[in-house]
Design an enzyme around this catalytic site. Sequence first.
Site, PDB file in Angstrom:
ATOM      1  N   TYR A 109      49.623 -28.052 -63.762  1.00  0.00           N
ATOM      2  CA  TYR A 109      49.845 -27.118 -62.646  1.00  0.00           C
ATOM      3  C   TYR A 109      51.301 -26.663 -62.606  1.00  0.00           C
ATOM      4  O   TYR A 109      51.592 -25.463 -62.503  1.00  0.00           O
ATOM      5  CB  TYR A 109      49.459 -27.819 -61.341  1.00  0.00           C
ATOM      6  CG  TYR A 109      49.634 -26.984 -60.099  1.00  0.00           C
ATOM      7  CD1 TYR A 109      48.863 -25.851 -59.882  1.00  0.00           C
ATOM      8  CD2 TYR A 109      50.562 -27.352 -59.117  1.00  0.00           C
ATOM      9  CE1 TYR A 109      49.005 -25.096 -58.720  1.00  0.00           C
ATOM     10  CE2 TYR A 109      50.706 -26.619 -57.963  1.00  0.00           C
ATOM     11  CZ  TYR A 109      49.931 -25.481 -57.771  1.00  0.00           C
ATOM     12  OH  TYR A 109      50.082 -24.739 -56.614  1.00  0.00           O
ATOM     13  N   VAL A 110      52.215 -27.603 -62.723  1.00  0.00           N
ATOM     14  CA  VAL A 110      53.634 -27.262 -62.672  1.00  0.00           C
ATOM     15  C   VAL A 110      54.034 -26.396 -63.864  1.00  0.00           C
ATOM     16  O   VAL A 110      54.883 -25.510 -63.739  1.00  0.00           O
ATOM     17  CB  VAL A 110      54.488 -28.543 -62.592  1.00  0.00           C
ATOM     18  CG1 VAL A 110      55.948 -28.258 -62.903  1.00  0.00           C
ATOM     19  CG2 VAL A 110      54.368 -29.159 -61.202  1.00  0.00           C
TER      20      VAL A 110
END
Length: 242
Positions: A150-151
């Site tokens: 996600y990051v």
Amino acid sequence: MERVAIVTGASRGIGRAIATTLAAAGQAVVVGYGGSEKSAHEVVEKITADGGRAIAVQADVADEQAVAALFDAATEAFGGVDVVVNAAGKMVLSPIADLDLDALDDMHRTNIRGTFVVAREAARRVRDGGAIVTFSTSVVGLRFPSYGGYVASKGAVEALTLILAREMRGRQITVNAVAPGPTATDLFLNGKDEATIEHLAKQPPLERLGQPEDIARVVAFLAGPEGHWVNGQVIRANGGIV
């Protein structure tokens, strides 16, 4: 002149709060949604019941034809586009060693390609003096385990946002990213037990989770005349969590 805002991911969570907050500030709002048609129309009904103007338009943010049609609908209904907020996103949590690559590709299609497609259309069609707001996450700096995939997508969002801000030179268009910390939305709360939620809520000095309205007010500031001197920035709206 009435400003016109497109908000993607506006059927729920932070996007919904942004749509209603911008409408309350006097902007006509296009409620962009992916699959939650009923919820999107509920947002429109709330805005119109409160005296605002809004329409709901379905669009996959990663589909350039659908996004172009979203902008066309805004222009047809309200005459143009001044503000674009891309709040649509997906989050899959897993240790990097275990993350399914199909899930990674699907998440990055929405978060990276989707942001790029919306930003590209916004760069072409937002009227001079407008604002573009993308969405990152404070976890880019917090580095929580299981957020690697996600990051990675949100790091890409931050980079392209800062470059787009410089590419808008001469048009008086601001481009910023908002990076929320832990915020009480279904997307964030899903899959977390009470102990985890309570632990995260105690991390900021303000000792609570963010609320969608907290983030929406930051976006409304950036999207309005008061925030026009803020440009090419990543705003970490997280209550001071470090």
